[in-house]
Design a protein around this motif. Structure first.
Motif, PDB file in Angstrom:
ATOM      1  N   ILE A 298      40.084  44.114  36.375  1.00 20.51           N
ATOM      2  CA  ILE A 298      41.287  44.514  37.108  1.00 20.51           C
ATOM      3  C   ILE A 298      41.670  43.437  38.123  1.00 20.51           C
ATOM      4  O   ILE A 298      42.844  43.074  38.257  1.00 20.51           O
ATOM      5  CB  ILE A 298      41.072  45.872  37.807  1.00 20.51           C
ATOM      6  CG1 ILE A 298      41.006  47.000  36.758  1.00 20.51           C
ATOM      7  CG2 ILE A 298      42.200  46.161  38.816  1.00 20.51           C
ATOM      8  CD1 ILE A 298      40.680  48.366  37.332  1.00 20.51           C
ATOM      9  N   TYR A 299      40.683  42.909  38.833  1.00 15.42           N
ATOM     10  CA  TYR A 299      40.964  41.863  39.815  1.00 15.42           C
ATOM     11  C   TYR A 299      41.610  40.636  39.159  1.00 15.42           C
ATOM     12  O   TYR A 299      42.453  39.970  39.757  1.00 15.42           O
ATOM     13  CB  TYR A 299      39.670  41.416  40.505  1.00 15.42           C
ATOM     14  CG  TYR A 299      39.011  42.459  41.379  1.00 15.42           C
ATOM     15  CD1 TYR A 299      39.769  43.417  42.047  1.00 15.42           C
ATOM     16  CD2 TYR A 299      37.616  42.479  41.531  1.00 15.42           C
ATOM     17  CE1 TYR A 299      39.149  44.377  42.843  1.00 15.42           C
ATOM     18  CE2 TYR A 299      37.003  43.427  42.335  1.00 15.42           C
ATOM     19  CZ  TYR A 299      37.772  44.379  42.976  1.00 15.42           C
ATOM     20  OH  TYR A 299      37.161  45.321  43.771  1.00 15.42           O
ATOM     21  N   ILE A 304      48.245  43.066  37.295  1.00 16.83           N
ATOM     22  CA  ILE A 304      47.934  43.547  38.647  1.00 16.83           C
ATOM     23  C   ILE A 304      48.145  42.432  39.665  1.00 16.83           C
ATOM     24  O   ILE A 304      48.669  42.670  40.767  1.00 16.83           O
ATOM     25  CB  ILE A 304      46.475  44.055  38.717  1.00 16.83           C
ATOM     26  CG1 ILE A 304      46.248  45.153  37.668  1.00 16.83           C
ATOM     27  CG2 ILE A 304      46.165  44.580  40.113  1.00 16.83           C
ATOM     28  CD1 ILE A 304      47.178  46.335  37.789  1.00 16.83           C
ATOM     29  N   GLN A 305      47.767  41.227  39.305  1.00 10.08           N
ATOM     30  CA  GLN A 305      47.961  40.112  40.236  1.00 10.08           C
ATOM     31  C   GLN A 305      49.438  39.881  40.544  1.00 10.08           C
ATOM     32  O   GLN A 305      49.797  39.594  41.684  1.00 10.08           O
ATOM     33  CB  GLN A 305      47.329  38.845  39.665  1.00 10.08           C
ATOM     34  CG  GLN A 305      45.808  38.880  39.662  1.00 10.08           C
ATOM     35  CD  GLN A 305      45.193  37.550  39.259  1.00 10.08           C
ATOM     36  OE1 GLN A 305      45.864  36.665  38.747  1.00 10.08           O
ATOM     37  NE2 GLN A 305      43.892  37.405  39.501  1.00 10.08           N
ATOM     38  N   VAL A 306      50.291  40.025  39.546  1.00 13.97           N
ATOM     39  CA  VAL A 306      51.734  39.857  39.772  1.00 13.97           C
ATOM     40  C   VAL A 306      52.265  40.941  40.707  1.00 13.97           C
ATOM     41  O   VAL A 306      53.070  40.681  41.610  1.00 13.97           O
ATOM     42  CB  VAL A 306      52.500  39.883  38.429  1.00 13.97           C
ATOM     43  CG1 VAL A 306      54.002  40.058  38.657  1.00 13.97           C
ATOM     44  CG2 VAL A 306      52.245  38.597  37.654  1.00 13.97           C
ATOM     45  N   ILE A 307      51.806  42.169  40.521  1.00 14.41           N
ATOM     46  CA  ILE A 307      52.239  43.276  41.390  1.00 14.41           C
ATOM     47  C   ILE A 307      51.886  42.973  42.844  1.00 14.41           C
ATOM     48  O   ILE A 307      52.720  43.087  43.749  1.00 14.41           O
ATOM     49  CB  ILE A 307      51.583  44.609  40.948  1.00 14.41           C
ATOM     50  CG1 ILE A 307      52.144  45.049  39.590  1.00 14.41           C
ATOM     51  CG2 ILE A 307      51.816  45.700  41.994  1.00 14.41           C
ATOM     52  CD1 ILE A 307      51.397  46.223  38.977  1.00 14.41           C
ATOM     53  N   ILE A 372      42.489  47.205  46.120  1.00 15.23           N
ATOM     54  CA  ILE A 372      42.820  46.181  45.130  1.00 15.23           C
ATOM     55  C   ILE A 372      43.613  45.055  45.782  1.00 15.23           C
ATOM     56  O   ILE A 372      43.369  43.868  45.538  1.00 15.23           O
ATOM     57  CB  ILE A 372      43.599  46.788  43.945  1.00 15.23           C
ATOM     58  CG1 ILE A 372      42.734  47.825  43.223  1.00 15.23           C
ATOM     59  CG2 ILE A 372      44.059  45.702  42.981  1.00 15.23           C
ATOM     60  CD1 ILE A 372      41.488  47.283  42.593  1.00 15.23           C
ATOM     61  N   MET A 373      44.553  45.415  46.624  1.00 20.57           N
ATOM     62  CA  MET A 373      45.298  44.390  47.364  1.00 20.57           C
ATOM     63  C   MET A 373      44.344  43.572  48.225  1.00 20.57           C
ATOM     64  O   MET A 373      44.445  42.339  48.285  1.00 20.57           O
ATOM     65  CB  MET A 373      46.373  45.030  48.242  1.00 20.57           C
ATOM     66  CG  MET A 373      47.009  44.056  49.227  1.00 20.57           C
ATOM     67  SD  MET A 373      48.448  44.719  50.068  1.00 20.57           S
ATOM     68  CE  MET A 373      49.734  44.206  48.937  1.00 20.57           C
ATOM     69  N   THR A 378      42.730  37.698  48.679  1.00 20.31           N
ATOM     70  CA  THR A 378      41.807  36.593  48.957  1.00 20.31           C
ATOM     71  C   THR A 378      41.934  35.488  47.901  1.00 20.31           C
ATOM     72  O   THR A 378      41.509  34.355  48.137  1.00 20.31           O
ATOM     73  CB  THR A 378      40.345  37.068  48.971  1.00 20.31           C
ATOM     74  OG1 THR A 378      39.977  37.558  47.670  1.00 20.31           O
ATOM     75  CG2 THR A 378      40.143  38.172  50.000  1.00 20.31           C
ATOM     76  N   MET A 379      42.514  35.796  46.763  1.00 17.15           N
ATOM     77  CA  MET A 379      42.647  34.827  45.675  1.00 17.15           C
ATOM     78  C   MET A 379      43.983  34.101  45.712  1.00 17.15           C
ATOM     79  O   MET A 379      44.189  33.147  44.945  1.00 17.15           O
ATOM     80  CB  MET A 379      42.501  35.534  44.316  1.00 17.15           C
ATOM     81  CG  MET A 379      41.270  36.396  44.160  1.00 17.15           C
ATOM     82  SD  MET A 379      41.323  37.295  42.573  1.00 17.15           S
ATOM     83  CE  MET A 379      39.942  38.407  42.784  1.00 17.15           C
TER      84      MET A 379
END
Length: 380
Positions: A298-299, A304-307, A372-373, A378-379
């Protein structure tokens, strides 16, 4: 119950109390605000209530009309009027099939409103002069006065069809942008809405702090809306949600896998649903090993990263720096050592509170609400 991500449903899990409360408040003619962080399930609760209300009703997501840092007021209120008139026609002429009114903007929204207005003028004895004046004013470029008059339309329609009307405005806080070009917009809304005894208003929003500011003393909506706060699931309820979901999906699961997922995801329904779907697709048995793998996936998931990245980039630079600083501390901590001035810190913290991204845990200690945010920031 099947896991569903990315779209609201009208039978949300364990929201019976919130649904009952909203139905009760609507029956009392009480203007209501449904408040909660993003991905918490506010819209699903509202859809359930709308489904069971046998009166004309419209639902509008104000965010759909955002254009950069402004809002398409003409498109919004044209769509608002078209939706309202379409609902009225359904009750006046049940056999008439009205085409779905799309969330059109600009000239297309105005064109749709003209077409519906024309149909009503031909077939029903209803005076819609205020709508005509609004449409005429869009040509001339000065809609401020006609917009105020247009706000009377819900009450007038309700009186003509002898039915109460329910109006839901989701992500209501974005309507504040309309005050850039229409100063006093919220004052106009309050002055009209408070006397419309045949119209029920429900607003909703994710920017909890921003909405609460709208309700403060000396603000137009002070002591107007009764709030319903939608909270994340508690630990036990989150575990129950996943357990019931996996049972209905026909998947074998172990208690350690459920507990590990809840430990990482907290009680935010959207992330629990996403975890459930990925686990069903990727794991034979949902155990701790599966949970760890799915959480890591998921990370790294581009969707999810785009959201998260999109939400992060919409924040101001001070808010972004503070959010990342807290995220790098594990999602909770103080701001000692951050390279920002006191005024910049205050501005950034205020923005994050207003947008509903952080909460205060102790004096000077803040926590990112969405786990999740917290990890993905951090990435970035």
């Amino acid at each position: 119950m099947k896991f569903i991500f990315g779209r609201p449903i009208d039978e949300p899990f364990d929201r019976e109390e919130e649904i009952k409360a909203l139905n009760e408040l609507i029956s009392r003619n009480q203007p209501t605000a449904v408040l909660g962080i993003r991905r918490i399930g506010k819209t699903s609760i509202i859809l359930n209530v709308l489904k069971n209300q046998n009166i004309p009703k419209i639902y509008i997501n104000v965010e759909d009309f955002i254009e950069g840092k402004s809002i398409d007021i003409i498109g919004l209120f044209s769509y608002f009027s078209s939706s309202l008139l379409s609902e009225a026609i359904k009750f006046m002429e049940p056999r008439k099939r009205i085409p779905i009114v799309l969330k059109e903007k600009g000239e297309e929204a105005i064109k749709t409103l003209r077409e519906i207005l024309g149909y009503i003028k031909i077939n029903f004895n209803i005076n819609l002069g205020k709508v005509e004046i609004f449409l005429d004013s869009t040509k001339k470029g000065g809609i401020k006065d006609s917009l105020k008059d247009l706000l009377d339309l819900p009450q007038e329609i309700s009186e003509n069809i002898n039915k109460k009307i329910l109006i839901v405005l989701d992500e209501f806080q974005y309507l504040k942008l309309g005050e850039q070009n229409f100063p006093g917009l919220f004052h106009s809304l309050r002055s009209k809405w408070q006397f419309q005894n045949n119209v029920e208003y429900v607003i909703s929003g994710s920017a909890v702090g921003m909405l609460e500011n709208i309700f403060k003393k000396n603000q137009p909506f002070y002591q107007f809306f009764f709030p319903i706060y939608i909270k994340p699931f508690c630990k036990d309820k989150s575990e129950e949600f996943l357990s019931e979901g996996f049972q209905d999906e026909g998947k074998t699961f172990l208690e350690d896998g459920i507990k590990k997922a809840v430990e990482y995801l907290d009680g935010i329904p959207a992330w629990l649903n996403y975890f459930g779907i990925k686990s069903v697709l990727e794991c034979r048995t949902i155990d701790e090993k599966c949970a760890n793998k799915v959480i890591e996936d998921i990370y790294k998931d581009p969707v999810i990263q785009v959201i998260i990245k999109d939400e992060y980039n919409k924040l101001g630079k001070n808010a972004r720096k503070i959010l990342k600083f807290i995220a790098n501390k594990g999602g909770e901590g103080n701001l000692r050592g951050i390279e920002l001035s006191r005024s910049s810190i205050n501005e950034g913290i205020k923005s994050l509170f207003n947008e509903g991204y952080i909460e205060r845990k102790d004096r000077g200690v803040y926590r990112i609400i969405d786990p999740i945010m917290s990890k993905i920031v951090t990435m970035l």
